[in-house]
Design a protein around this motif. Structure first.
Motif, PDB file in Angstrom:
ATOM      1  N   GLY A 139       0.810  -1.210   0.000  1.00  0.00           N
ATOM      2  CA  GLY A 139       0.000   0.000   0.000  1.00  0.00           C
ATOM      3  C   GLY A 139       0.842   1.259   0.000  1.00  0.00           C
ATOM      4  N   THR A 140       0.191   2.395   0.245  1.00  0.00           N
ATOM      5  CA  THR A 140       0.850   3.695   0.299  1.00  0.00           C
ATOM      6  C   THR A 140       1.193   4.017   1.743  1.00  0.00           C
ATOM      7  OG1 THR A 140      -0.457   4.433  -1.600  1.00  0.00           O
ATOM      8  CG2 THR A 140       0.607   6.145  -0.285  1.00  0.00           C
ATOM      9  N   PHE A 141       2.430   4.435   1.959  1.00  0.00           N
ATOM     10  CA  PHE A 141       2.913   4.744   3.298  1.00  0.00           C
ATOM     11  C   PHE A 141       3.552   6.129   3.312  1.00  0.00           C
ATOM     12  CE2 PHE A 141       2.762   0.199   3.032  1.00  0.00           C
ATOM     13  CZ  PHE A 141       2.353  -0.221   4.292  1.00  0.00           C
ATOM     14  N   ASN A 142       3.454   6.805   4.449  1.00  0.00           N
ATOM     15  CA  ASN A 142       4.136   8.079   4.651  1.00  0.00           C
ATOM     16  C   ASN A 142       5.453   7.796   5.360  1.00  0.00           C
ATOM     17  OD1 ASN A 142       2.162   9.806   3.559  1.00  0.00           O
ATOM     18  ND2 ASN A 142       0.978   9.697   5.430  1.00  0.00           N
ATOM     19  N   ILE A 143       6.549   7.983   4.625  1.00  0.00           N
ATOM     20  CA  ILE A 143       7.888   7.724   5.149  1.00  0.00           C
ATOM     21  C   ILE A 143       8.526   9.066   5.525  1.00  0.00           C
ATOM     22  CG2 ILE A 143      10.144   6.714   4.655  1.00  0.00           C
ATOM     23  CD1 ILE A 143       7.856   4.655   4.753  1.00  0.00           C
ATOM     24  N   CYS A 144       9.110   9.108   6.706  1.00  0.00           N
ATOM     25  CA  CYS A 144       9.677  10.343   7.252  1.00  0.00           C
ATOM     26  C   CYS A 144      10.707  10.975   6.317  1.00  0.00           C
ATOM     27  CB  CYS A 144      10.327  10.050   8.607  1.00  0.00           C
ATOM     28  SG  CYS A 144      11.111  11.482   9.363  1.00  0.00           S
ATOM     29  N   GLY A 145      10.568  12.279   6.107  1.00  0.00           N
ATOM     30  CA  GLY A 145      11.539  13.034   5.313  1.00  0.00           C
ATOM     31  C   GLY A 145      12.407  13.939   6.162  1.00  0.00           C
ATOM     32  N   CYS A 146      11.948  14.264   7.382  1.00  0.00           N
ATOM     33  CA  CYS A 146      12.690  15.210   8.232  1.00  0.00           C
ATOM     34  C   CYS A 146      13.736  14.515   9.105  1.00  0.00           C
ATOM     35  CB  CYS A 146      11.731  16.019   9.093  1.00  0.00           C
ATOM     36  SG  CYS A 146      10.958  15.111  10.458  1.00  0.00           S
ATOM     37  N   LYS A 147      13.656  13.193   9.197  1.00  0.00           N
ATOM     38  CA  LYS A 147      14.611  12.363   9.947  1.00  0.00           C
ATOM     39  C   LYS A 147      14.541  12.568  11.453  1.00  0.00           C
ATOM     40  CE  LYS A 147      15.748  11.264   5.814  1.00  0.00           C
ATOM     41  NZ  LYS A 147      15.081  10.167   5.178  1.00  0.00           N
ATOM     42  N   THR A 148      13.391  13.068  11.967  1.00  0.00           N
ATOM     43  CA  THR A 148      13.242  13.249  13.413  1.00  0.00           C
ATOM     44  C   THR A 148      12.115  12.410  14.008  1.00  0.00           C
ATOM     45  OG1 THR A 148      11.771  15.165  13.169  1.00  0.00           O
ATOM     46  CG2 THR A 148      14.143  15.618  13.314  1.00  0.00           C
ATOM     47  N   THR A 149      11.495  11.546  13.209  1.00  0.00           N
ATOM     48  CA  THR A 149      10.390  10.720  13.694  1.00  0.00           C
ATOM     49  C   THR A 149      10.825   9.786  14.821  1.00  0.00           C
ATOM     50  OG1 THR A 149       8.658   9.150  13.042  1.00  0.00           O
ATOM     51  CG2 THR A 149      10.788   8.885  11.967  1.00  0.00           C
ATOM     52  N   ASP A 150       9.902   9.491  15.711  1.00  0.00           N
ATOM     53  CA  ASP A 150      10.130   8.486  16.746  1.00  0.00           C
ATOM     54  C   ASP A 150       9.593   7.130  16.322  1.00  0.00           C
ATOM     55  OD1 ASP A 150      11.444  10.119  18.619  1.00  0.00           O
ATOM     56  OD2 ASP A 150       9.539  10.869  19.386  1.00  0.00           O
ATOM     57  N   ASP A 151       9.074   7.035  15.088  1.00  0.00           N
ATOM     58  CA  ASP A 151       8.468   5.806  14.576  1.00  0.00           C
ATOM     59  C   ASP A 151       9.136   5.401  13.260  1.00  0.00           C
ATOM     60  OD1 ASP A 151       6.687   3.659  14.449  1.00  0.00           O
ATOM     61  OD2 ASP A 151       5.143   4.833  13.430  1.00  0.00           O
ATOM     62  N   GLU A 152      10.472   5.417  13.235  1.00  0.00           N
ATOM     63  CA  GLU A 152      11.196   5.108  11.996  1.00  0.00           C
ATOM     64  C   GLU A 152      10.718   3.824  11.358  1.00  0.00           C
ATOM     65  OE1 GLU A 152      15.668   6.801  12.029  1.00  0.00           O
ATOM     66  OE2 GLU A 152      15.336   5.051  13.251  1.00  0.00           O
ATOM     67  N   PRO A 153      10.559   3.796  10.052  1.00  0.00           N
ATOM     68  CA  PRO A 153      10.796   4.869   9.092  1.00  0.00           C
ATOM     69  C   PRO A 153       9.555   5.725   8.812  1.00  0.00           C
ATOM     70  CG  PRO A 153      10.298   2.888   7.891  1.00  0.00           C
ATOM     71  CD  PRO A 153      10.244   2.529   9.369  1.00  0.00           C
ATOM     72  N   PHE A 154       8.504   5.525   9.582  1.00  0.00           N
ATOM     73  CA  PHE A 154       7.223   6.158   9.273  1.00  0.00           C
ATOM     74  C   PHE A 154       7.100   7.558   9.877  1.00  0.00           C
ATOM     75  CE2 PHE A 154       6.746   1.545   9.522  1.00  0.00           C
ATOM     76  CZ  PHE A 154       6.462   1.287   8.188  1.00  0.00           C
ATOM     77  N   CYS A 155       6.398   8.413   9.184  1.00  0.00           N
ATOM     78  CA  CYS A 155       6.157   9.775   9.663  1.00  0.00           C
ATOM     79  C   CYS A 155       5.255   9.741  10.895  1.00  0.00           C
ATOM     80  CB  CYS A 155       5.492  10.598   8.555  1.00  0.00           C
ATOM     81  SG  CYS A 155       5.025  12.259   9.057  1.00  0.00           S
ATOM     82  N   ASP A 156       5.648  10.498  11.935  1.00  0.00           N
ATOM     83  CA  ASP A 156       4.802  10.605  13.131  1.00  0.00           C
ATOM     84  C   ASP A 156       4.372  12.054  13.390  1.00  0.00           C
ATOM     85  OD1 ASP A 156       7.059  11.842  14.152  1.00  0.00           O
ATOM     86  OD2 ASP A 156       7.309  10.489  15.845  1.00  0.00           O
ATOM     87  N   GLY A 157       4.617  12.927  12.384  1.00  0.00           N
ATOM     88  CA  GLY A 157       4.227  14.325  12.532  1.00  0.00           C
ATOM     89  C   GLY A 157       5.299  15.197  13.171  1.00  0.00           C
TER      90      GLY A 157
END
Length: 80
Positions: A57-75
């Protein structure tokens, strides 16, 4: 000593991923193939993260490199 990760982009990358296929998430922010590793981390002390997903499926992968849920975006990019 490891260098700091750089912000590749403030928002997430929306990518199509396939269940069970291995991916390598760029954790240093230097890859030209974001959000995936292209080997640009060499000599930074930052290693990519191998991951798989449990469904295609489609996933939001972190671009800012500060997520606490690597590799996924957590806002986390909203705090930059």
């Amino acid at each position: 000593m490891a260098e700091e990760a750089v912000v590749a982009q403030k928002g997430p990358y929306q990518v199509e991923l396939t269940e069970g296929k291995p991916y390598f998430y760029c954790r240093c922010g230097r890859s030209q193939n974001q959000p995936f590793c292209d080997g640009s981390h060499k000599d930074t002390g930052i290693e990519p993260m191998r991951f798989t997903v449990d469904h295609t499926g489609t996933f939001n992968i972190c671009g800012c490199k500060t997520t606490d849920d690597e590799p996924f975006c957590d806002g986390s990019h909203l705090m930059l």
